[in-house]
Design a protein around this motif. Structure first.
Motif: not given
Lengths: 399, 399, 399
Positions: C51-76
Motif C-alpha cells: 500500500r506504499n506505506i513506509s515501514t522505516k522504523v530506524f532514522d539511522s543505524g547499521l545492519g552488519i552482515s557477515l557472510f563466510r560463504d558466497n550468497s546472492t539470495r540471502t545477502r539481498f
C-alpha cells in the motif's frame, strides 16, 4: 542544567569558524578551541543518540571512503559516523575502479565528488606519501569547487596518514578526559607512550606520533620511550617539544621503558617500525625492489626480536602510579599467549583493562562525526540545539 | 519566471508517458520528447539540489548495480543518482555471489529484485552480449512482476553496453547544450567524433556509437573519422545516417582526421577497438582460446601503433573553428606525456579544457537520476513541483 | 476488517516479549507464538509496503552482515530487510578487514557494533562451528552492552549456520501457509524432505535439518528420505521426532524416495552432504590437510554418483497427491539438462513450479525484517498500527 545544555554552552564559547569548509589533517594544525570543539560535539552527539534523538543532518549525500590499508575499526567508525549524520558511505575500491595508469589525483578526486559531502582517507603505509596524498585530494576538490565543477566542497577527514592518526588520538584523548573527570584534571599527569615488542613487521608510526603531538597540548608530562633505533619522525618530536614548553607540560624521550612507566598515570605500550626503516621501505617499494623489501623485513624482525623485554607485563604495571595506570591501546593489541607467543602486553593486564579499552574505541565514531559536523556547519551549537528541539526519534517509539 | 519554473513548464509540454515503468537501453529507441525530458529533469534536479532542496522521492528501496567491467565514474554516478533520490545501492558482485553454474538470468534477476526499484547494468565487453543481457534481465523482471513474484517492476538503466553508452552521451549532450546556450543553437554545428591513438587495447565502441547515434538527432553535422579498419557497428552507422537525413543534419564517415577537425565546433577524439576485432575477441573468449586472445591483442596493438598520428594535438586543434572547438572526452583520456608516452591528446590541449571536461562529467549523475525519475513517475512535472513545495532541506540549515 | 487489521489483532494475541532484545538462532528454540509472530509481522510489513506505506522504523543505524560463504539470495534478502526498516547495511568483509591473527571474536564483535542495531551472519560450512560462532558473537555484544561499551544491544539473525537455516525455512513455511490457505490447513499434510542427486559437493545440511525441525511443529506428516549414509545430525532428528509427537504429527526416516513421495502434499528434493563426511571435512580443514580434503571430495562425488536415481522426475511427481504436490526448493536448484547433465529435478517439473518457487523466495526479506522488528520492539502490534497511521509514502506520490 542538563549535560547536553552544558555542552552546547561550552561550544558557544569556542572559536570554530575556521573549521567550516575546511579539512582535518593533523591535530597540531588545529587550535585548542577547535580540538575542544571536536570533543564537545562528540559528547553532545552521543548524548542525543543515547536519548534516542536522531542526529541526521543530511537528507542525502555521500561520504566517500578510501582505504589503502585493511581496516575494521576505522572503516566501521567512519561508516557509523556518516550514517549517524545521514550520509551514505560509498567506498572507492581502487581494485574495482577504472583509474587509468597515470590518471591524476586531481581527476579522480573530482570524479568521485559530484555529490560527496565528506571524504575519509586512510593512507599510512609510506613515509612522505599519505599526508601528501590527502592534501592533493583536498586541493583538487577545493579547485573543483572554485572552478564550478563541484556544487559543494567535500571536506576531508584524515583516517590515518604517515604522520598522524587524528581520529584515533582524539578518541584516545576523549576517553582519558572522561576517565579523569575533565580536561582540567590532566595537567601534570604523566603519560608513557612506549614502544613494545610485536612479532609483526612495519606497524605505522602515526599512533605514537599522534599521541605525542596531541597530549603535549594538555599540559601533561609526556614520555616517549623506545629502544635505540626506533625514533619517530624528527619533525613530530620537535612539535611535541615545542607544545610541551608552550602548555606548561613536559616532553621527554628515553630508551628505558621502566623510566617511562615509573609513576605514570597512563601507559600506551605499542609496537611501531623505526622511522628510518619505513623511509627505506618506501624507497624500495618505489623502486619495485622486492628482494630488498624481503631482506629489510627479515632485518627488522630480527631487530624487533632483540627487544622482547619491551612488554607491558604485570611487573611493569606495578611501576606505574599506585600500580594502576590507565592502559591505552588503539587495538588490536598483540597479546602474549593469545594472539602471539610473545607480544606487547600480558594477557592478564589486557583482560583487566578490556572494558576501558573497548570504551576508548567507542569514542571514535563520535569523534569522526564531530569533525564532519564542524566542517560542514558554520554554527554547530545552533545545529545541536535545533536537533534536540526537532526531537526526531532515532528508533521509532511506540507511544 | 525562475529557471526551475521554466524547466517544469517545458517538461509539461513533453510526452513522457511511455517512459513510465519502462527501461532505458539506447537513445535512438527514445523519442525527441523523451530525450528532452531527461535533460530537462536533470537540470531541474540540479537546480533543486543547488538550492539545498532535497529530492528524495523514495523513503526506502534499492538501486541494484551490476558492473561487469571496472568503473569509477559510472559507478559513482549511479550511486550518486540513487542517493539523490533516496535509493540505497546494493551491488551485485558476481564474485561474492552464489550464482550457480547454469543458473538462468531469469532466476538471478528475480532473486535480487524483491525490493529493487531500479537496476543499473554495465556490460560492454562483448559484442552482441551486453545489450542482449540487459534485455534478458528486463524481460525477466517484467515477467516476475506480471506473475506476481515482484511487487514492483524494477526498471533498467543501461550504464554502458556493447552498442550504446546512453548515460555518458546524454551527459555529453547536456554539457554541449549548456555550452552552446540551448539545444536550438546546435543546428548545423559540426561535431567530429574521431578515433585517436592509445597504447591500450580493446576500448569499447559504445562511446563513438552513442555519440553518432545521439548527435545526429540534433540536426548537427556529424563526422565520424577513423583509420581504415576501425569501423563501428554497421547497424549504428545506419541509424546515424537515417537520423541525420530526418533531422536536417549530416552524417559523414572519413578516414582523414584533418578533414573531420576542419572547422569543427566540437571534437571528441577517442580510441576504440575495431568492431571486427571485438567480434573476433568475443568468439575467442566464448571458445576459451587464450592463445588466440593473446595473439589478437598483439595484433591489435601493432595495428594501433600504425596510427600514432591520430592524436588531438595543438596543431590539429588549430584546424577547428577559430581554433577553439569544444573538446569532449568521457574520461579518463590517454594524455601524451602524462598517462602514456603517446596518446589521444596533447597535455596542453587537455589542460586547457580541464574545467569543461570535468563539468561534462558532472552531468552524468543528474542524467541518471532523471532517467530513474522518468521511469518511476507518471507525472514527473508534478513531482518536481511538489518537491519544491515540500522544501525539505538537503543539508540541515541553522535557522 | 482489513487484512492488515486482522494481522495486527492476531499479533496482539501472541506472546512475543521474550523475542525483544533477543537473537534468532534456531526455530526450535522459539515458541509457537514466536514463530507465528514472525509470519504475522512478515505479512503485515508486506501489506504496508504494497500500500506504499513506509515501514522505516530506524532514522539511522547499521545492519552488519557477515557472510563466510558466497550468497546472492540471502545477502539481498538481508539488505532488503534492513533497507525496508531504515537500517544501512555495512558488510564485514573479512578479507578487507584488519582482524589480527588471534584477535578474539569478543573484540571484533564489539568493534563493529558501536552503532549496530542488528547483525546477520551466514556461517554454514563447518559442522560444530557456525552456530557456536554466532553464539560467541551474541554473547560478546550482550557483555559489551551490559558493561557499558555498547549503547544498544545489537541482536543477531542467523542467516544460515551448520544446524539450521531459519530465515529460509520460515520463508518456505510462510509460502506453504499461503498456498494452503492458513496454518490450520497443514495438520496431517505430508511433506517429503528428500535428498536428491547433484554433481556438486558438500552442500550444507542446514536446509533439510531446518525443514524437519520446523515442519514437525505444524502437526504435519514429515518424511525425511535419503540414501543410506546421508544421515542428518542426530540431535536434529531427535528434535524432529520429539516435536512430531508433541504436535500430533509424524516424523519418519526412510531410504526410499518413492515411499516419501507417495501421496505427498509437498516435496522438497535437495542435495546435501552426509553429516559424517561434513564432520570429517571440518577436521581435515582444521588440520590443514589439503590432500585429505581432495581425497574426501573425490570420494563424496563418487558416493553421490551412486544415487543418480534420486531425482525429482516427472515420474516421481506422479506418485504425489493427485500428481500435484507443491514443489519447494531454496534455490538455486540443480536442474537436469539446464544447470547440469543430471541433477536434482527435471527441467519440466522445475518450469511448472517456477512462479511458486520465486514466490517462496520472495518471503525471505519479509521474514528477516519481521525477525528484526520483533527483536527490537517490545510492542510490535503498536508499531505496526502507528506505521499505518503515520502513512508516510514509500514512493513519493503525486497528489
Amino acid at each position: 542544567m542538563s549535560n547536553f545544555k552544558n555542552l552546547v554552552e561550552k561550544l558557544k564559547g569556542l572559536k570554530t569558524q575556521d573549521m567550516f569548509m575546511n579539512d582535518f589533517f593533523l591535530t597540531w594544525e588545529k587550535t585548542d578551541d577547535e580540538l575542544n570543539a571536536v570533543w564537545t560535539v562528540a559528547d553532545a552527539l552521543r548524548d542525543l543518540r543515547q536519548r534516542n534523538i536522531s542526529t541526521k543532518v543530511f537528507d542525502s549525500g555521500l561520504g566517500i571512503s578510501l582505504f589503502r590499508d585493511n581496516s575494521t575499526r576505522t572503516r566501521f567508525s567512519f561508516a557509523s559516523a556518516c550514517n549517524l549524520l545521514g550520509l551514505e558511505v560509498q567506498d572507492l575500491d581502487e581494485g574495482k575502479s577504472q583509474i587509468a595508469h597515470g590518471e591524476t589525483v586531481r581527476e579522480t578526486a573530482n570524479m568521485i565528488s559530484f555529490m560527496a559531502d565528506v571524504i575519509g582517507i586512510r593512507d599510512d603505509m609510506y613515509i612522505g606519501k599519505g599526508n601528501a596524498y590527502m592534501h592533493e585530494v583536498a586541493d583538487s576538490v577545493e579547485a573543483g569547487y572554485k572552478d564550478g565543477v563541484l556544487e559543494q566542497r567535500p571536506t576531508l577527514v584524515n583516517l590515518q596518514c604517515d604522520i598522524d592518526h587524528p581520529t584515533q588520538c582524539m578518541a584516545d584523548a576523549l576517553h582519558v578526559i572522561h576517565e579523569f573527570g575533565g580536561i582540567e584534571n590532566l595537567k601534570g599527569k604523566k603519560i608513557a607512550m612506549s614502544w613494545a615488542y610485536s612479532p609483526s613487521y612495519g606497524k605505522p608510526l602515526s599512533v605514537p606520533q599522534g599521541v605525542i603531538g596531541l597530549f603535549t597540548r594538555l599540559g601533561m608530562d609526556v614520555v616517549l620511550a623506545h629502544p635505540e633505533g626506533y625514533e619517530v619522525m624528527p619533525e613530530v618530536a620537535e612539535v611535541a617539544k615545542k607544545q610541551a614548553a608552550e602548555c606548561g607540560g613536559k616532553f621527554t624521550v628515553t630508551n628505558d621503558m621502566k623510566e617511562a612507566f615509573k609513576d605514570a598515570d597512563i601507559v600506551y605500550p605499542k609496537s611501531w617500525a623505526p622511522f628510518a626503516a619505513m623511509e627505506k621501505r618506501t624507497n624500495l617499494y618505489a623502486e619495485g625492489d622486492s628482494e630488498g623489501i624481503k631482506a629489510l623485513e627479515k632485518e627488522l624482525l630480527a631487530q624487533n626480536a632483540n627487544h622482547k623485554d619491551w612488554a607491558c607485563t604485570e611487573e611493569m604495571m606495578k611501576l606505574t602510579k599506585d600500580g594502576k595506570a590507565l592502559y591505552l591501546h588503539c587495538l588490536p593489541a598483540d597479546i602474549t599467549g593469545v594472539s602471539c607467543k610473545e607480544g606487547e602486553v600480558d594477557a592478564s593486564v589486557f583482560d583487566r583493562y578490556r572494558d576501558p579499552l573497548y570504551k576508548e574505541a567507542s569514542f571514535k565514531p563520535y569523534v569522526i562525526a564531530a569533525m564532519i559536523l564542524l566542517e560542514k556547519f558554520k554554527d554547530p551549537a545552533k545545529v545541536l540545539e535545533q536537533l534536540e528541539a526537532r526531537g526526531q526519534d532515532r528508533i521509532f517509539s511506540e507511544k
